[in-house]
Write a protein that holds these residues in place. Structure first.
Motif: not given
Length: 430
Positions: A173-202
């Motif tokens: 769907l995002l590619y149909a809008i524009h490919p860079d929109v798809a990549y921008g969304t993927a970048t944001l989602l990876f950043a969110v995934a990184l935040i959740f990994i940092f929330l895992i305690g010892p």
């Protein structure tokens, strides 16, 4: 360091596992969205100067570009997962994916994206997965009580499969809008995934062995898989079945030149296997498999092969989609049985290395399978390649049923007594 209380609790009630689940969910959406966009771009660029068979071969080369770093690094990364804090390994690799997605987004936005950049991104994906795969797999058993592990595997698979459903659809769907929109969304989602990994305690993890024999320790993982015939059978069955019947790399060919449904139809087709797998994973999270696990795995792989065969010959979009849904559900049964057996039959101190061996075979079946599909498509055409793979998966399953009678004798996930009584790290012997 406190260990997880040994009480019957749903995995999502445990904060560390919940953060792990959310990280995997968002990261999988991002990976799936990027994969579909990269594949579509590579095939379209190739089709401008090549025929269908030659362009399909280029899709296979994308899989090969991911497989090479996985093949070279995975034995070492398993040892690293058993030596260092698994959380930091996943954090580092997720950060790498943030950079890769952001870079592709910038290159697309600035009209500088090339085939070389797409293949370089595929190599980085392979490197990231080589390190994160064993660490991710070995981390999950540290987050939940042993008796809840099969349920945790099913719940974790839901995150992966739902992400697999949403990712391609979002990417298309995002590619149909524009490919860079798809990549921008993927970048944001990876950043969110990184935040959740940092929330895992010892979490409890066996201390690194103080010896200086890294090669010997790597070899221990391979020897353990070789000597445990049940684990060997489940890993190699998945290897050869998916290696032969992996049709997903050819979905851009079917979407553009066979079913004629374009990029949006490609997103729906790419979500098909995820839909079937997610439904199956949800079922197992509520009603875990308890009996005749080996026979059910064999039956599931046969159904998988039949579904791929049906997809290969279909010219009707809805039939092709339903075939992929059935294939995904059958594959989820195989994944569920394989992962449960591997995790419950492996001592925690070796889970990183054994998970690395498992990932190496999974990579061979997926990424190398994409390469195999591309090569076969260049020789037999895309339809011939998919039909060949479906028949091959069925043949391999029948052969494995004879070569490994341990599969048919596997009634439950219960590990051998020596592992059943072995204390977990942080527990005291009764």
């Amino acid at each position: 360091m406190a260990s997880v209380p040994q009480t019957a609790r749903h995995p999502l009630l445990i904060a560390n596992f919940r953060a792990y689940w959310l990280s995997r969910f968002t990261g999988t959406i991002a990976v799936s969205a990027m994969s579909i966009v990269i594949g579509w771009q590579v095939y379209n660029v190739a089709r401008e100067t090549m025929g269908i068979k030659e362009a399909a071969f280029m899709l296979g080369m994308i899989g090969f570009a991911q497989f090479v770093p996985l093949f070279l690094l995975t034995p070492l990364t398993g040892l690293i997962a058993d030596t260092f804090d698994r959380r930091w390994i996943v954090r580092a690799t997720t950060a790498l994916l943030v950079v890769v997605a952001g870079t592709l987004g910038y290159l697309t936005w600035s009209n500088r994206l090339t085939l070389f950049a797409l293949f370089a991104a595929a190599v980085c994906f392979g490197v990231a997965r080589a390190f994160s795969g064993p660490a991710y797999s070995a981390l999950a058993p540290n987050l939940v009580p042993r008796e809840n592990l099969p349920t945790a595997i099913a719940v974790s698979s839901i995150a992966w499969q739902v992400g697999t459903i949403a990712g391609p659809s979002v990417g298309g769907l995002l590619y149909a809008i524009h490919p860079d929109v798809a990549y921008g969304t993927a970048t944001l989602l990876f950043a969110v995934a990184l935040i959740f990994i940092f929330l895992i305690g010892p979490v409890p993890q066996p201390p690194a062995q103080p010896d200086h024999r890294p090669l010997a320790r790597i070899a221990e993982g391979f020897r353990y898989v070789r000597d445990n015939r049940l684990v060997l059978a489940t890993i190699t069955l998945d290897l050869f079945a998916v290696l032969l019947a992996g049709a997903t790399s050819l979905l851009p060919v079917y979407a553009r030149d066979i079913l004629h449904v374009g990029s949006q139809g490609l997103g729906i087709l790419a979500a098909g296997m995820g839909i079937g797998a997610a439904i199956t994973a949800v079922f197992f999270s509520v009603r875990p498999m308890k009996s005749n696990v080996g026979v059910k795995m064999l039956i599931a792989v046969v159904i998988f092969g039949l579904a791929i065969l049906t997809f290969g010959v279909s010219r009707i979009f809805i039939v092709s989609l339903l075939a992929l849904i059935v294939a995904g559900g059958a594959d989820m049964v195989s994944v569920y049985v394989r992962q449960s057996l591997i995790q419950l039959h492996t001592p925690d101190a070796m889970r990183g290395r054994v998970s690395a061996v498992s990932q190496l075979t999974i990579s061979a079946s997926n990424e190398l399978g994409e390469f195999e599909s591309g090569v076969m498509a260049s020789l037999l055409g895309p339809v011939g390649a998919v039909v060949f793979g479906g028949v091959g998966a069925i043949t391999v399953t029948l052969l494995w049923a004879r070569l490994f009678p341990e599969l048919k004798r596997a009634r439950t996930f219960d590990p051998p007594e020596i592992l059943e009584t072995e204390p977990q790290h942080g527990e005291a012997k009764p």
